[in-house]
Design a protein around this motif. Structure first.
Motif, PDB file in Angstrom:
ATOM      1  N   THR A 180      49.483  34.150  28.352  1.00 33.97           N
ATOM      2  CA  THR A 180      48.962  35.462  28.740  1.00 33.97           C
ATOM      3  C   THR A 180      47.442  35.490  28.737  1.00 33.97           C
ATOM      4  O   THR A 180      46.823  36.119  29.605  1.00 33.97           O
ATOM      5  CB  THR A 180      49.486  36.559  27.793  1.00 33.97           C
ATOM      6  OG1 THR A 180      49.207  36.181  26.434  1.00 33.97           O
ATOM      7  CG2 THR A 180      50.986  36.759  27.961  1.00 33.97           C
ATOM      8  N   ARG A 181      46.833  34.795  27.767  1.00 32.79           N
ATOM      9  CA  ARG A 181      45.368  34.759  27.706  1.00 32.79           C
ATOM     10  C   ARG A 181      44.798  33.920  28.848  1.00 32.79           C
ATOM     11  O   ARG A 181      43.745  34.242  29.411  1.00 32.79           O
ATOM     12  CB  ARG A 181      44.896  34.206  26.362  1.00 32.79           C
ATOM     13  CG  ARG A 181      45.247  35.115  25.185  1.00 32.79           C
ATOM     14  CD  ARG A 181      44.645  36.488  25.355  1.00 32.79           C
ATOM     15  NE  ARG A 181      44.972  37.358  24.222  1.00 32.79           N
ATOM     16  CZ  ARG A 181      44.989  38.679  24.270  1.00 32.79           C
ATOM     17  NH1 ARG A 181      44.730  39.299  25.408  1.00 32.79           N
ATOM     18  NH2 ARG A 181      45.278  39.388  23.208  1.00 32.79           N
ATOM     19  N   LYS A 182      45.493  32.828  29.171  1.00 33.84           N
ATOM     20  CA  LYS A 182      45.047  32.000  30.298  1.00 33.84           C
ATOM     21  C   LYS A 182      45.054  32.822  31.580  1.00 33.84           C
ATOM     22  O   LYS A 182      44.091  32.791  32.359  1.00 33.84           O
ATOM     23  CB  LYS A 182      45.947  30.776  30.444  1.00 33.84           C
ATOM     24  CG  LYS A 182      45.491  29.835  31.570  1.00 33.84           C
ATOM     25  CD  LYS A 182      46.374  28.613  31.695  1.00 33.84           C
ATOM     26  CE  LYS A 182      47.660  28.957  32.413  1.00 33.84           C
ATOM     27  NZ  LYS A 182      48.470  27.740  32.710  1.00 33.84           N
ATOM     28  N   ASN A 183      46.135  33.569  31.807  1.00 38.08           N
ATOM     29  CA  ASN A 183      46.235  34.396  33.013  1.00 38.08           C
ATOM     30  C   ASN A 183      45.178  35.498  33.020  1.00 38.08           C
ATOM     31  O   ASN A 183      44.644  35.861  34.075  1.00 38.08           O
ATOM     32  CB  ASN A 183      47.631  35.014  33.114  1.00 38.08           C
ATOM     33  CG  ASN A 183      48.706  33.966  33.345  1.00 38.08           C
ATOM     34  OD1 ASN A 183      48.431  32.891  33.881  1.00 38.08           O
ATOM     35  ND2 ASN A 183      49.938  34.260  32.942  1.00 38.08           N
ATOM     36  N   GLU A 184      44.869  36.020  31.838  1.00 36.33           N
ATOM     37  CA  GLU A 184      43.836  37.051  31.721  1.00 36.33           C
ATOM     38  C   GLU A 184      42.471  36.504  32.139  1.00 36.33           C
ATOM     39  O   GLU A 184      41.730  37.149  32.886  1.00 36.33           O
ATOM     40  CB  GLU A 184      43.802  37.541  30.273  1.00 36.33           C
ATOM     41  CG  GLU A 184      42.821  38.665  30.009  1.00 36.33           C
ATOM     42  CD  GLU A 184      42.825  39.090  28.548  1.00 36.33           C
ATOM     43  OE1 GLU A 184      41.742  39.210  27.964  1.00 36.33           O
ATOM     44  OE2 GLU A 184      43.930  39.275  27.983  1.00 36.33           O
ATOM     45  N   ILE A 185      42.161  35.302  31.670  1.00 32.42           N
ATOM     46  CA  ILE A 185      40.875  34.678  32.023  1.00 32.42           C
ATOM     47  C   ILE A 185      40.820  34.349  33.508  1.00 32.42           C
ATOM     48  O   ILE A 185      39.808  34.577  34.178  1.00 32.42           O
ATOM     49  CB  ILE A 185      40.639  33.403  31.176  1.00 32.42           C
ATOM     50  CG1 ILE A 185      40.494  33.762  29.695  1.00 32.42           C
ATOM     51  CG2 ILE A 185      39.396  32.657  31.658  1.00 32.42           C
ATOM     52  CD1 ILE A 185      39.306  34.642  29.378  1.00 32.42           C
ATOM     53  N   LEU A 186      41.910  33.806  34.044  1.00 31.75           N
ATOM     54  CA  LEU A 186      41.943  33.486  35.475  1.00 31.75           C
ATOM     55  C   LEU A 186      41.798  34.747  36.323  1.00 31.75           C
ATOM     56  O   LEU A 186      41.143  34.732  37.371  1.00 31.75           O
ATOM     57  CB  LEU A 186      43.233  32.750  35.823  1.00 31.75           C
ATOM     58  CG  LEU A 186      43.300  31.289  35.371  1.00 31.75           C
ATOM     59  CD1 LEU A 186      44.703  30.724  35.588  1.00 31.75           C
ATOM     60  CD2 LEU A 186      42.266  30.436  36.107  1.00 31.75           C
ATOM     61  N   GLY A 187      42.423  35.840  35.863  1.00 34.93           N
ATOM     62  CA  GLY A 187      42.272  37.104  36.574  1.00 34.93           C
ATOM     63  C   GLY A 187      40.828  37.569  36.594  1.00 34.93           C
ATOM     64  O   GLY A 187      40.310  38.036  37.614  1.00 34.93           O
ATOM     65  N   PHE A 188      40.160  37.405  35.450  1.00 35.79           N
ATOM     66  CA  PHE A 188      38.741  37.764  35.360  1.00 35.79           C
ATOM     67  C   PHE A 188      37.900  36.898  36.290  1.00 35.79           C
ATOM     68  O   PHE A 188      36.974  37.382  36.959  1.00 35.79           O
ATOM     69  CB  PHE A 188      38.276  37.604  33.909  1.00 35.79           C
ATOM     70  CG  PHE A 188      36.800  37.783  33.711  1.00 35.79           C
ATOM     71  CD1 PHE A 188      36.233  39.052  33.689  1.00 35.79           C
ATOM     72  CD2 PHE A 188      35.967  36.685  33.541  1.00 35.79           C
ATOM     73  CE1 PHE A 188      34.866  39.224  33.515  1.00 35.79           C
ATOM     74  CE2 PHE A 188      34.606  36.847  33.363  1.00 35.79           C
ATOM     75  CZ  PHE A 188      34.055  38.120  33.353  1.00 35.79           C
ATOM     76  N   LEU A 189      38.238  35.609  36.369  1.00 39.20           N
ATOM     77  CA  LEU A 189      37.454  34.671  37.176  1.00 39.20           C
ATOM     78  C   LEU A 189      37.703  34.806  38.675  1.00 39.20           C
ATOM     79  O   LEU A 189      36.981  34.216  39.479  1.00 39.20           O
ATOM     80  CB  LEU A 189      37.747  33.234  36.728  1.00 39.20           C
ATOM     81  CG  LEU A 189      37.155  32.830  35.374  1.00 39.20           C
ATOM     82  CD1 LEU A 189      37.688  31.471  34.939  1.00 39.20           C
ATOM     83  CD2 LEU A 189      35.633  32.808  35.437  1.00 39.20           C
ATOM     84  N   ARG A 190      38.713  35.563  39.060  1.00 36.22           N
ATOM     85  CA  ARG A 190      38.942  35.804  40.489  1.00 36.22           C
ATOM     86  C   ARG A 190      37.950  36.824  41.048  1.00 36.22           C
ATOM     87  O   ARG A 190      37.777  36.932  42.260  1.00 36.22           O
ATOM     88  CB  ARG A 190      40.382  36.268  40.723  1.00 36.22           C
ATOM     89  CG  ARG A 190      41.415  35.176  40.475  1.00 36.22           C
ATOM     90  CD  ARG A 190      42.809  35.571  40.920  1.00 36.22           C
ATOM     91  NE  ARG A 190      43.783  34.571  40.501  1.00 36.22           N
ATOM     92  CZ  ARG A 190      44.582  34.704  39.437  1.00 36.22           C
ATOM     93  NH1 ARG A 190      44.527  35.811  38.710  1.00 36.22           N
ATOM     94  NH2 ARG A 190      45.428  33.753  39.115  1.00 36.22           N
ATOM     95  N   GLN A 191      37.314  37.569  40.156  1.00 33.68           N
ATOM     96  CA  GLN A 191      36.245  38.472  40.569  1.00 33.68           C
ATOM     97  C   GLN A 191      34.936  37.681  40.589  1.00 33.68           C
ATOM     98  O   GLN A 191      34.816  36.641  39.925  1.00 33.68           O
ATOM     99  CB  GLN A 191      36.139  39.626  39.583  1.00 33.68           C
ATOM    100  CG  GLN A 191      37.437  40.375  39.341  1.00 33.68           C
ATOM    101  CD  GLN A 191      37.336  41.315  38.165  1.00 33.68           C
ATOM    102  OE1 GLN A 191      36.334  41.984  37.990  1.00 33.68           O
ATOM    103  NE2 GLN A 191      38.372  41.355  37.340  1.00 33.68           N
TER     104      GLN A 191
END
Length: 228
Positions: A180-191
């Motif tokens: 879940t944390r990995k996906n959270e960081i990747l979501g942030f990095l898509r911006q």
């Protein structure tokens, strides 16, 4: 023999240690003890984060110099870890020369490689979090005090590393846990990843590590502390 490294947060010394500090430190101590029992080479670090606006203001309220204030409060943390039988391998203070010298070396290296630049910036500033925030963060968050600031500062070219960070995380599935944390960081990095403001003018904040390339500025506390 495997190597195992663990660190607590570096705790702000603007106030007394409380149950939250104890909780994270006990968790780290339990994990480090487990890995020692399993035969691993363990390095367990804790310490104190001693620069920044919160500490400067806490010292001012007590009518003390910031260094005298942190020298007193750091002993409260050390005393508590002794009472809790915390078995850390090292206790680092961000006012120690072994820390401040390394921070200055890194800043100099980044500046000489043109990874740091100066620019005028106007934006919203969270006093409690000691950082610039976006309008979206203000709308979605709970910030106690927001100011609009316009000032010259130094920035780290973090935007240059966006694609490399995404690629590294995707190529190394175990790099960030849990999922879940990995996906959270990747979501942030898509911006779009913005460059990071890494300085504060001494006219506003004097308690910090002076930039080696500009004596009128100190290093942003979160950039400083993470270098430990």
């Amino acid at each position: 023999m495997s190597k195992f490294y663990i660190t607590t947060p570096l705790y702000y010394v603007n106030d007394e240690p409380h149950i939250g500090h104890a909780y994270t430190t006990i968790l780290a101590d339990v994990l480090s003890r487990y890995h020692r029992i399993m035969g691993d080479d363990v390095h367990f670090l804790t310490g104190t984060d001693e620069h920044g606006q919160k500490v400067q203001e806490a010292a001012k309220r007590r009518d003390m110099a910031p260094q005298a204030h942190v020298d007193e409060y750091v002993e409260h943390f050390k005393t508590l870890w002794g009472k809790l039988h915390i078995q850390h391998a090292d206790f680092i203070r961000t006012t120690q020369l072994r820390h401040t010298d390394r921070v200055k070396e890194l800043l100099t290296s980044l500046y000489e490689r043109c990874e740091i630049y100066a620019a005028e910036y106007e934006g919203l500033y969270s006093v409690s979090e000691e950082r610039f925030v976006t309008e979206k963060e203000v709308e979605e968050g709970d910030f106690r005090e927001i100011k609009k600031l316009n000032e010259r500062n130094y920035f780290f070219k973090m935007s240059h590393y966006q694609d490399a960070l995404i690629a590294h995380i995707n190529d190394n599935p175990e790099f960030i846990k849990p999922e879940t944390r990995k996906n959270e960081i990747l979501g942030f990095l898509r911006q779009p990843l913005k460059d990071l403001c890494i300085s504060r003018p001494k006219s506003r904040l004097s308690w910090g590590i002076e930039l080696p390339f500009d004596k009128d500025y100190v290093t942003y506390v979160w950039f400083d502390a993470l270098m430990n």
